[in-house]
Structure formats: structure tokens, C-alpha cells
Design a protein around this motif. Structure first.
Motif, PDB file in Angstrom:
ATOM      1  N   TRP A 164       4.158   5.127 -11.073  1.00 31.64           N
ATOM      2  CA  TRP A 164       3.128   6.073 -11.532  1.00 31.64           C
ATOM      3  C   TRP A 164       1.743   5.451 -11.445  1.00 31.64           C
ATOM      4  CZ3 TRP A 164      -0.429   5.696 -15.477  1.00 31.64           C
ATOM      5  CH2 TRP A 164      -1.126   6.868 -15.780  1.00 31.64           C
ATOM      6  N   TRP A 165       1.620   4.196 -11.855  1.00 34.80           N
ATOM      7  CA  TRP A 165       0.335   3.498 -11.816  1.00 34.80           C
ATOM      8  C   TRP A 165      -0.143   3.348 -10.375  1.00 34.80           C
ATOM      9  CZ3 TRP A 165      -4.081   2.677 -13.454  1.00 34.80           C
ATOM     10  CH2 TRP A 165      -4.804   1.493 -13.287  1.00 34.80           C
ATOM     11  N   ARG A 166       0.768   3.019  -9.472  1.00 42.07           N
ATOM     12  CA  ARG A 166       0.396   2.910  -8.068  1.00 42.07           C
ATOM     13  C   ARG A 166      -0.051   4.269  -7.518  1.00 42.07           C
ATOM     14  NH1 ARG A 166       2.940   3.686  -3.131  1.00 42.07           N
ATOM     15  NH2 ARG A 166       2.085   2.400  -1.421  1.00 42.07           N
ATOM     16  N   GLY A 167       0.650   5.343  -7.902  1.00 37.99           N
ATOM     17  CA  GLY A 167       0.254   6.665  -7.451  1.00 37.99           C
ATOM     18  C   GLY A 167      -1.127   7.059  -7.937  1.00 37.99           C
ATOM     19  N   LEU A 168      -1.450   6.684  -9.184  1.00 40.38           N
ATOM     20  CA  LEU A 168      -2.780   6.970  -9.718  1.00 40.38           C
ATOM     21  C   LEU A 168      -3.851   6.202  -8.941  1.00 40.38           C
ATOM     22  CD1 LEU A 168      -4.620   8.241 -11.860  1.00 40.38           C
ATOM     23  CD2 LEU A 168      -4.123   6.276 -13.338  1.00 40.38           C
ATOM     24  N   LEU A 169      -3.562   4.944  -8.612  1.00 37.35           N
ATOM     25  CA  LEU A 169      -4.527   4.146  -7.851  1.00 37.35           C
ATOM     26  C   LEU A 169      -4.745   4.733  -6.455  1.00 37.35           C
ATOM     27  CD1 LEU A 169      -3.412   0.521  -8.813  1.00 37.35           C
ATOM     28  CD2 LEU A 169      -5.425   1.754  -9.625  1.00 37.35           C
ATOM     29  N   ILE A 170      -3.685   5.206  -5.837  1.00 32.13           N
ATOM     30  CA  ILE A 170      -3.830   5.828  -4.510  1.00 32.13           C
ATOM     31  C   ILE A 170      -4.659   7.106  -4.620  1.00 32.13           C
ATOM     32  CG2 ILE A 170      -2.548   6.958  -2.650  1.00 32.13           C
ATOM     33  CD1 ILE A 170      -0.306   4.950  -3.116  1.00 32.13           C
TER      34      ILE A 170
END
Length: 601
Positions: A515-521
Motif C-alpha cells: 500500500w505504501w509503495r502504491g501511494l508513492l507511485i
């Protein structure tokens, strides 16, 4: 029995001195709202005061309404300064609170507001030693901002004042008439709206006080002594350069301490220094302290003393792991990893191998298209060519303002920066046929020294009409030319949250990490987060973690906003009038990191 007596004793003793500024600041905002409501709404009164109000002189009621309104607006403006322990805010509040109490007592309102105002004034006087913070750096822009913001607020509040007396208005004035009445009233003139009884005086006094308040505060901000943004003096710059000559190899960001819009504090021994800039009440330091590690605690202590003296929020952006350990040990602050710096060891770099195939093919393709590169020290470039490079980088910038703070120098080709390195790309064979005002120049990279044997990337700019891949071409050229320049290591871009992006795409990553990676993307649509990570990873660097140091987690949003302002991503300062806007050229999506100084992204 004893606990009850202890609680009674604590109640009589009052709040702790260190909590008074925050408590009184919030209460002053509440009193300000009460004062504004008391001055605006005629029904905001207590019935027990009605008899007393009837025997007061006729002019005192309208005057008290105006005084209550003005005091309330000023208290709302001062509440933040009181929370930050500002001495000038304390002086103003000590005068305004009794004035507001008198106004409320005179204008038919509840005794509660009077008691609360006097209680707050008592707390301010009793704990006056807590309010010793010095003023912030400031400029004349504050006067212009005050005029427009307070003027707009006065206009809106004045429209409410004119409209809250429906039973006493003569006729049926339109919105245009009421707005005209407000504008005239702010200037002290009589407008087209008329009222029965003393209401016309109340409205006139209230509008006049708002207009006078706007004018007086604007004049005060315009003519008070100016304390402009930080500027690094020649003597301080010379001392910093001497420290960098001896200890500059410790931190790749050390040379950015010479950025001339920073202030500096030195340790008592003069062997270490911390450079900083104050943005929106946040005291931002960039990178590690400069100088001898053993002297860092002295410089850090001076930094924290300066923050306490002005009630600034201390924060450090982009310090190394060693720097973070010293900061947290000496100050009790907290460190949080925010990304990684890409560092390439020249001896290990090679275009051979499968891992470098994409970079190798891109570089070969660009070279076949007729591009050639030059990598030179600034002192080895002629003045005419240097000026052409400087103008080209300014015109190729993708934004109206220069971006960067903690990882940007903010200048190019200065005589004092002769050890800096400039890599340029040229399109061979164009001659005089190239329509560009910069001839065959198509891209520029600027590196600052990192000790005696290192370089740190500061600037990446290119002509948008050039082929994609200019940045890769120039980085490879700089790395290949490094042995000739006696350079053994090169620091590339800073990749925010690199570890989260890398771990989030691995097999077995948990739902929170994904989820955190998706937010950063998702955020990468506006900030170069994923693109910089992937761009840096092409050169197979080693990753050095970088940290933000802060006092408490509740201050992180404020620190983040201040950092975005300092880096140039958020502009809360009015633009310079009559300055032509530079045209924004089209972007080649295949070479995205070159549109600005991406060290600060």
C-alpha cells in the motif's frame, strides 16, 4: 484527603509555566472570536447588562463595538505568535485583552468574556518570562500580504456587519449598495445604506475601525526594520571553505553549505558549523554539520540555542547516518529515514555486462546521432562559453523559480567555485545551421566538489529539442572522465523513500508495504519519486541512507511544508511584479529528470 489537598494546591498554583504560551495562545484565539462576535452581532449580549448599558453615554456603545471588533481581529492575528512565545505578541496581547474586556463590559455583553480576558492577561503578566522569543526574519512582502488578506477579511466581515440589522435598515438596499457602503465605511465615509437610531453609528464605527486596522497594520509592516532572508557573508563563507578543505570529504552535501541564502552558526571552537534557513518558523538545516566531528556537538548546541531564542521549530533535512546519530544523541530529537543517496565508485563502474545493457545501448545510439561530450573544471572554461552555459541552464529550467535547498548550490560558474565540474553535450556538425541561441550546446550537468576525490551532482538541464538520453550520456561521460580529474566517487541524485519502493515490489511484500509503495507511485505523478529511483538504479550505485531529524511527530507536517517551500515545490511568497514569465517548453517523457535540479526532488 492528601490527594484532594494536592489537587486543590495545583489548581490554585495554576498551569505549569512551560504550558502557558500554548494554553493562552489558544484561549486568546477564542477570546478574539468572542470579541468579533460581540462587535458584529447586536443580539450577542447578556440581559443582565442591558440596564447598565442604557445609562451609558450614547457614543460609548458604538465606540465599544468598534473596539471589541478591532481587539478581536488583532487577538486572532496574535494567537499564533503567543503560542510561539514571541515577545512582541505578548506585549500586544497585554494591551488588547484589557481593551477587549472594557469593550465587552460597555457594549451589553456577558461578564464571562470580561473575566476570561482579565484572567488571560493575568497569566501573561505572571509568566512573562516564558515569552522571550526574538522576531523572525521578514521582508516587505509581509505588508503587501497583510493588505490583501486583512483587506479581504475586513470586506467580508464588513458585509456581515451591514447585513445583521434587518429590522433597522431604511428601505431595501441591494447587495451592490451594501458592498458600496462597506467600501465607503472602510475609508471612513458615509455610504448609501441608512439605519434607524444609533445603529448607523455602530456600523460606521465598526467599519471605520476595520479600515483603520488594515491601514495601520500594513503601514507598520511596510516601515518596520527589515530583517531579510538569510545571506551568507563573505567572512562566514571563507571560514566554511576552510572547514571544507580539511573535512569536506566526510559528507557529499558539505559543499552545499556554501549556498548564499543560508545562515550559519559556528561551534565555540570554530571547528564546526551548521548552516540553515528559516522557513515559516521552521529552522531547516541541510546535511551534516560542516567540520570536525568532535566539534559537531558545539555547533549543534548553538543551533538549538538559536532555535530556542526565536521559538523556531528545529529540523534537519538529508543528514547521514552518522549525522543523525550525533543530532539525536546531543539534542534528544528523533530521526526518520526519508530516502537514499546514489553513490557510484568510479573504480567499479563499467558499461560492460548485461545489467548495463540499456544504458550502454542508449549512449551508443546518442553518440551515433552525432553528439559529443566535454567534461571540464569550471576554471578551465572560458568566460564567454561559461556565460552561454549559464544562460542556457536558466532558459532550460522547467519552472519559474530555481528549485533546491539542501542539495543544490543555487549558482553556476562563480569564480569562487573553480573546482566544480561541468559536463556538456554538443551536437557535432551543426555549425551555424542550428537555430538554437546556444549553438551546438544541448545539455549540461553541474557537479560540486566532495572533498579532494569526489563529486556531487547538483544540476541537470537539457534542451528539450535534443534526443532523449542526454542525462545518461553525460553521467557516463563524467564517470569515464573521473580518473583524469582525480575523482574516485560520484554522488548522483537523492531518491526519496527508495527502500520502500524497492522492498514493496519484491516477492512476499506485506499488504502495508505494498500500500505504501502504491501511494508513492501515485504521488510520483507530481513529485519525481519513482522516476528518480529508477533513473539512479541504472548506474548500479551503492545506496547511502539519508534522514530527517525532528522534535516530535506532530511537527512533521509543518516541517514537510517548510521543506517543500525551501526546495521550491511550494511557493507561498508573492511573485515579483512586472517580471516576465519564462516560457515552459514541452517535455520529452523519455528523459524526464532533466527538467530541473533533481537533487532537491
Amino acid at each position: 484527603m492528601v490527594p484532594q489537598e494536592s489537587r486543590r494546591r495545583r489548581f490554585l498554583r495554576g498551569p505549569r509555566p512551560e504550558s502557558v504560551p500554548l494554553l493562552v495562545g489558544g484561549a486568546c484565539a477564542a477570546v478574539g472570536l468572542i470579541d468579533v462576535a460581540a462587535g458584529v452581532f447586536p443580539g450577542f449580549r447578556h440581559s443582565r447588562m442591558h440596564t447598565l448599558a442604557e445609562v451609558l453615554p450614547g457614543a460609548l456603545g458604538p465606540f465599544a463595538a468598534a473596539l471589541s471588533l478591532s481587539s478581536g481581529v488583532l487577538l486572532l492575528l496574535l494567537a499564533h505568535g503567543i503560542k510561539r512565545r514571541k515577545r512582541r505578541a505578548w506585549r500586544s496581547a497585554v494591551i488588547l485583552l484589557p481593551a477587549g474586556a472594557v469593550a465587552q463590559f460597555s457594549y451589553r455583553h456577558s461578564v464571562l468574556g470580561v473575566v476570561l480576558s482579565l484572567a488571560l492577561c493575568f497569566l501573561l503578566v505572571r509568566h512573562r518570562a516564558e515569552f522571550a522569543a526574538l522576531p523572525d526574519p521578514r521582508s516587505r512582502w509581509r505588508a503587501l500580504a497583510n493588505f490583501f488578506l486583512l483587506g479581504a477579511g475586513s470586506l467580508a466581515l464588513g458585509l456581515v456587519i451591514v447585513s445583521v440589522h434587518p429590522g433597522r435598515v431604511v428601505g431595501d438596499p441591494s447587495i451592490a449598495d451594501r458592498l458600496q457602503h462597506v467600501l465607503y465605511g472602510l475609508l471612513g465615509l458615509e455610504g448609501p445604506v441608512d439605519y434607524t437610531g444609533a445603529t448607523s453609528w455602530t456600523v460606521a464605527y465598526s467599519l471605520g475601525s476595520l479600515g483603520l486596522l488594515t491601514a495601520v497594520t500594513t503601514i507598520y509592516f511596510a516601515f518596520r526594520p527589515e530583517h531579510p532572508a538569510a545571506r551568507l557573508g563573505e567572512e562566514d563563507e571563507a571560514r566554511l571553505r576552510a572547514l571544507l578543505e580539511r573535512h569536506g570529504g566526510r559528507d557529499s552535501l558539505g559543499y552545499f553549505a556554501l549556498r548564499r541564502d543560508k545562515s550559519v552558526v559556528f561551534s565555540p571552537s570554530g571547528k564546526a558549523a551548521v548552516c540553515y534557513r528559516v522557513v515559516s518558523g521552521v529552522m531547516l538545516a541541510g546535511g551534516d554539520p560542516v567540520g570536525d566531528v568532535e566539534a559537531w556537538p558545539g555547533a549543534i548546541e548553538r543551533f538549538m540555542d538559536e532555535a530556542r531564542a526565536h521559538s523556531w521549530t528545529p529540523a534537519v533535512m538529508g543528514c547521514s547516518e552518522t549525522g543523525g546519530e550525533v543530532w539525536t544523541r546531543e539534542t534528544g530529537l528523533t530521526a526518520l529515514e526519508i530516502g537514499d543517496e546514489a553513490v557510484v565508485d568510479v573504480a567499479d563502474f563499467s558499461l560492460a555486462g548485461r545489467a548495463m545493457r540499456n544504458v550502454r545501448q542508449m549512449v551508443k545510439r546518442i553518440e551515433r546521432n552525432g553528439y559529443e561530450t566535454r567534461v571540464r573544471r569550471v576554471r578551465d572554461i572560458g568566460a564567454t562559453e561559461l556565460e552561454r552555459i549559464r544562460r542556457a541552464t536558466a532558459d532550460w529550467r522547467g519552472t519559474d523559480t530555481e528549485r533546491g535547498f539542501s542539495m543544490a548550490l543555487g549558482r553556476l560558474g562563480d569564480e569562487a567555485d573553480g573546482d566544480c565540474v561541468i559536463a556538456t553535450a554538443h551536437l557535432a556538425g551543426t555549425g551555424g545551421d542550428d537555430p538554437s541561441p546556444y549553438g551546438d550546446l544541448k545539455a549540461v550537468l553541474h557537479f560540486v566538489p566532495w572533498g579532494e576525490d569526489g563529486l556531487s551532482l547538483e544540476l541537470m538541464r537539457r534542451d528539450r529539442s535534443a534526443d532523449p538520453g542526454m542525462n545518461e550520456l553525460l553521467i557516463v561521460a563524467a564517470l569515464q572522465a573521473s580518473p583524469r580529474l582525480s575523482v574516485t566517487r560520484v554522488s548522483l541524485n537523492f531518491a526519496m523513500f527508495r527502500s520502500a519502493l524497492a522492498r514493496g515490489e519484491r516477492l512476499g511484500a506485506g499488504p502495508v508495504l505494498r500500500w505504501w509503495r502504491g501511494l508513492l507511485i501515485f504521488l510520483s505523478r507530481w513529485f519525481q519519486i519513482e522516476s528518480l529511483y529508477k533513473f539512479n538504479a541504472k548506474f548500479r550505485p551503492r545506496w547511502e541512507p539519508r534522514f530527517v531529524v525532528f522534535r516530535k511527530s506532530g511537527e512533521l507536517p509543518r516541517i514537510g511544508l517548510a521543506a517543500l517551500q525551501a526546495e521550491g515545490f511550494v511557493n507561498l511568497v508573492p511573485p515579483r511584479p512586472f517580471r516576465p514569465r519564462a516560457p515552459r517548453p514541452c517535455d520529452h517523457r523519455g528523459d524526464r529528470p532533466s527538467d530541473r535540479s533533481v537533487r532537491a526532488a
